[in-house]
Design a protein around this motif. Structure first.
Motif, PDB file in Angstrom:
ATOM      1  N   GLU A 195       0.953  -1.296   0.075  1.00  0.00           N
ATOM      2  CA  GLU A 195       0.072   0.141  -0.077  1.00  0.00           C
ATOM      3  C   GLU A 195       0.817   1.318   0.058  1.00  0.00           C
ATOM      4  N   PRO A 196       0.816   2.223  -1.209  1.00  0.00           N
ATOM      5  CA  PRO A 196       1.706   3.245  -1.165  1.00  0.00           C
ATOM      6  C   PRO A 196       1.164   4.198   0.004  1.00  0.00           C
ATOM      7  N   PRO A 197       1.678   5.379   0.250  1.00  0.00           N
ATOM      8  CA  PRO A 197       1.356   6.453   1.061  1.00  0.00           C
ATOM      9  C   PRO A 197       0.028   6.992   0.888  1.00  0.00           C
ATOM     10  N   ASN A 198      -0.665   7.378   1.892  1.00  0.00           N
ATOM     11  CA  ASN A 198      -1.865   8.298   1.567  1.00  0.00           C
ATOM     12  C   ASN A 198      -3.030   7.679   0.915  1.00  0.00           C
ATOM     13  N   ASN A 199      -2.960   6.265   1.041  1.00  0.00           N
ATOM     14  CA  ASN A 199      -4.348   5.458   0.658  1.00  0.00           C
ATOM     15  C   ASN A 199      -4.540   5.630  -0.894  1.00  0.00           C
ATOM     16  N   CYS A 200      -3.450   5.651  -1.666  1.00  0.00           N
ATOM     17  CA  CYS A 200      -3.929   5.525  -3.083  1.00  0.00           C
ATOM     18  C   CYS A 200      -3.907   4.298  -3.767  1.00  0.00           C
ATOM     19  N   LYS A 201      -3.983   3.166  -3.063  1.00  0.00           N
ATOM     20  CA  LYS A 201      -3.953   1.767  -3.615  1.00  0.00           C
ATOM     21  C   LYS A 201      -4.972   1.698  -4.797  1.00  0.00           C
ATOM     22  N   GLY A 202      -4.736   0.965  -5.745  1.00  0.00           N
ATOM     23  CA  GLY A 202      -5.984   0.781  -6.759  1.00  0.00           C
ATOM     24  C   GLY A 202      -6.142   1.982  -7.683  1.00  0.00           C
ATOM     25  N   GLU A 203      -5.079   2.962  -7.589  1.00  0.00           N
ATOM     26  CA  GLU A 203      -5.337   3.941  -8.642  1.00  0.00           C
ATOM     27  C   GLU A 203      -3.923   4.431  -8.913  1.00  0.00           C
ATOM     28  N   PHE A 204      -3.911   4.650 -10.040  1.00  0.00           N
ATOM     29  CA  PHE A 204      -2.474   5.283 -10.581  1.00  0.00           C
ATOM     30  C   PHE A 204      -2.245   6.665 -10.294  1.00  0.00           C
ATOM     31  N   MET A 205      -1.433   6.993  -9.472  1.00  0.00           N
ATOM     32  CA  MET A 205      -1.279   8.627  -9.151  1.00  0.00           C
ATOM     33  C   MET A 205       0.278   8.749  -9.023  1.00  0.00           C
ATOM     34  N   THR A 206       0.892   9.915  -9.194  1.00  0.00           N
ATOM     35  CA  THR A 206       2.166  10.180  -9.113  1.00  0.00           C
ATOM     36  C   THR A 206       2.500  10.266  -7.770  1.00  0.00           C
ATOM     37  N   CYS A 207       3.655  10.346  -7.366  1.00  0.00           N
ATOM     38  CA  CYS A 207       4.275  10.173  -6.221  1.00  0.00           C
ATOM     39  C   CYS A 207       4.005  11.651  -5.552  1.00  0.00           C
ATOM     40  N   GLU A 208       3.980  13.046  -6.285  1.00  0.00           N
ATOM     41  CA  GLU A 208       3.622  14.107  -5.784  1.00  0.00           C
ATOM     42  C   GLU A 208       2.263  14.049  -5.521  1.00  0.00           C
ATOM     43  N   THR A 209       1.120  13.498  -6.143  1.00  0.00           N
ATOM     44  CA  THR A 209      -0.093  13.586  -5.872  1.00  0.00           C
ATOM     45  C   THR A 209      -0.398  12.684  -4.305  1.00  0.00           C
ATOM     46  N   ARG A 210       0.488  11.495  -4.622  1.00  0.00           N
ATOM     47  CA  ARG A 210       0.253  10.708  -3.115  1.00  0.00           C
ATOM     48  C   ARG A 210       0.547  11.519  -1.848  1.00  0.00           C
ATOM     49  N   ASN A 211       1.941  12.205  -1.879  1.00  0.00           N
ATOM     50  CA  ASN A 211       2.178  12.858  -0.860  1.00  0.00           C
ATOM     51  C   ASN A 211       1.601  14.354  -0.643  1.00  0.00           C
ATOM     52  N   ALA A 212       0.771  14.747  -1.438  1.00  0.00           N
ATOM     53  CA  ALA A 212       0.012  15.966  -1.542  1.00  0.00           C
ATOM     54  C   ALA A 212      -1.018  16.317  -0.478  1.00  0.00           C
ATOM     55  N   SER A 213      -1.215  17.403  -0.006  1.00  0.00           N
ATOM     56  CA  SER A 213      -2.437  17.986   0.770  1.00  0.00           C
ATOM     57  C   SER A 213      -2.530  18.980   0.586  1.00  0.00           C
ATOM     58  N   VAL A 214      -3.561  19.551   0.762  1.00  0.00           N
ATOM     59  CA  VAL A 214      -4.227  21.119   0.636  1.00  0.00           C
ATOM     60  C   VAL A 214      -4.967  21.476   1.831  1.00  0.00           C
ATOM     61  N   VAL A 215      -4.804  22.616   2.358  1.00  0.00           N
ATOM     62  CA  VAL A 215      -5.631  23.239   3.504  1.00  0.00           C
ATOM     63  C   VAL A 215      -6.585  24.313   2.806  1.00  0.00           C
ATOM     64  N   TYR A 216      -7.972  24.169   3.503  1.00  0.00           N
ATOM     65  CA  TYR A 216      -8.970  25.235   2.747  1.00  0.00           C
ATOM     66  C   TYR A 216      -9.678  25.345   4.018  1.00  0.00           C
ATOM     67  N   THR A 217     -10.496  26.501   4.121  1.00  0.00           N
ATOM     68  CA  THR A 217     -10.984  27.114   5.354  1.00  0.00           C
ATOM     69  C   THR A 217     -12.669  26.597   4.980  1.00  0.00           C
ATOM     70  N   ARG A 218     -13.231  26.209   5.844  1.00  0.00           N
ATOM     71  CA  ARG A 218     -14.663  25.941   5.820  1.00  0.00           C
ATOM     72  C   ARG A 218     -15.379  27.207   6.697  1.00  0.00           C
ATOM     73  N   TRP A 219     -15.886  28.044   5.982  1.00  0.00           N
ATOM     74  CA  TRP A 219     -16.565  29.230   6.735  1.00  0.00           C
ATOM     75  C   TRP A 219     -17.834  28.811   7.005  1.00  0.00           C
ATOM     76  N   GLY A 220     -18.319  29.265   8.375  1.00  0.00           N
ATOM     77  CA  GLY A 220     -19.599  28.930   8.728  1.00  0.00           C
ATOM     78  C   GLY A 220     -19.641  27.769   9.769  1.00  0.00           C
ATOM     79  N   ARG A 221     -18.686  27.112   9.714  1.00  0.00           N
ATOM     80  CA  ARG A 221     -18.789  25.660  10.575  1.00  0.00           C
ATOM     81  C   ARG A 221     -17.370  25.500  11.568  1.00  0.00           C
ATOM     82  N   SER A 222     -17.747  24.773  12.382  1.00  0.00           N
ATOM     83  CA  SER A 222     -16.337  24.407  13.520  1.00  0.00           C
ATOM     84  C   SER A 222     -15.844  23.180  13.187  1.00  0.00           C
TER      85      SER A 222
END
Length: 245
Positions: free
Chosen positions: A47-74
């Motif tokens: 199992e490669p990092p970040n649960n990408c089994k069963g799907e072709f992904m580049t190493c950059e995508t597997r190790n990537a993450s993005v932050v966003y703000t959910r306005w109006g919820r905690s």
């Protein structure tokens, strides 16, 4: 075959270790992907990092993450992202011409550096946010209540976007949440950016009403200008959606 698979796993682990060297990282990534795609069968075993089994992904995508703000919820959508921190929406006062025009997600427990605290009047002022929804029936019960927010981490994805006037994401994108587009009142001096406020918003418990500050009003489209009507409808509240990829 098991011996071969064990050898493959060993090679993949070793390749992950050498990625710390910038010169070797790209080569290691390419070899790892090549081996992984050869042996990624129904019973692949690795199992490669970040649960990408069963799907072709580049190493950059597997190790990537993005932050966003959910306005109006905690909180964050539990099946798509993790909570980094929750807090309260803040920004400039609606009557002020200066200060920032962006909204902030202020953490619930601020940390002050006593060495930086001093008296003086030359400051940029940040206020809490209130929902202005007295004549917007779906959220009328939250009028003048303090607005909250959450900063969320979406793992395995590398970018996020807010789409105004949509409730769905483009094909292949992950929907984080949908909501109501909100901004400053059109005659107020202290204008600010538009936010996608969750369609089922929370408010700060015990928040006092009508203290003003950073104010959030439902946004509508205005026909008779250069806005395309139809399909846009005059003075109809605009939805929004936040998507990640």
């Amino acid at each position: 075959m098991k011996t071969v698979k064990y050898a493959v796993v060993f090679c993949l682990v070793f390749l992950n270790q050498v990625k710390g060297d910038d010169d070797d990282a790209e080569v290691a990534d390419n070899v790892e992907n090549y081996i992984w795609n050869i042996f990624n069968g129904e019973n692949g075993g690795y199992e490669p990092p970040n649960n990408c089994k069963g799907e072709f992904m580049t190493c950059e995508t597997r190790n990537a993450s993005v932050v966003y703000t959910r306005w109006g919820r905690s909180d964050c959508t539990p099946d798509t992202s993790d909570l980094v921190y929750s807090g309260y929406i803040g920004g400039g006062h609606y009557t002020h011409g200066g200060g920032g025009t962006n909204a902030l997600c202020l953490p619930e427990t601020p940390e002050y550096d006593n060495g930086l605290i001093s008296s003086g009047s030359g400051r940029s002022l940040i206020y809490g946010a209130e929902l202005q929804t007295s004549d917007y029936s779906p959220l009328a019960g939250l009028h003048d209540k303090d607005a909250v927010c959450a900063v969320c981490l979406a793992q395995g994805r590398s970018t996020s976007m807010m789409i105004p006037a949509k409730r769905t994401c483009p094909q292949g994108w992950t929907k984080e949440y949908e909501g109501l587009l909100m901004g400053s009142y059109y005659t107020h001096k202290g204008g600010h950016e538009y936010l996608c406020v969750d369609s089922n918003p929370e408010v700060r418990p015990g928040s006092a009403p009508d203290l003003n500050g950073f104010l959030l009003y439902p946004a509508v489209g205005v026909c008779g200008s250069s806005l395309a009507c139809p399909p846009y409808v005059d003075y109809a509240e605009l939805s929004c959606v936040v998507c990640t990829w």
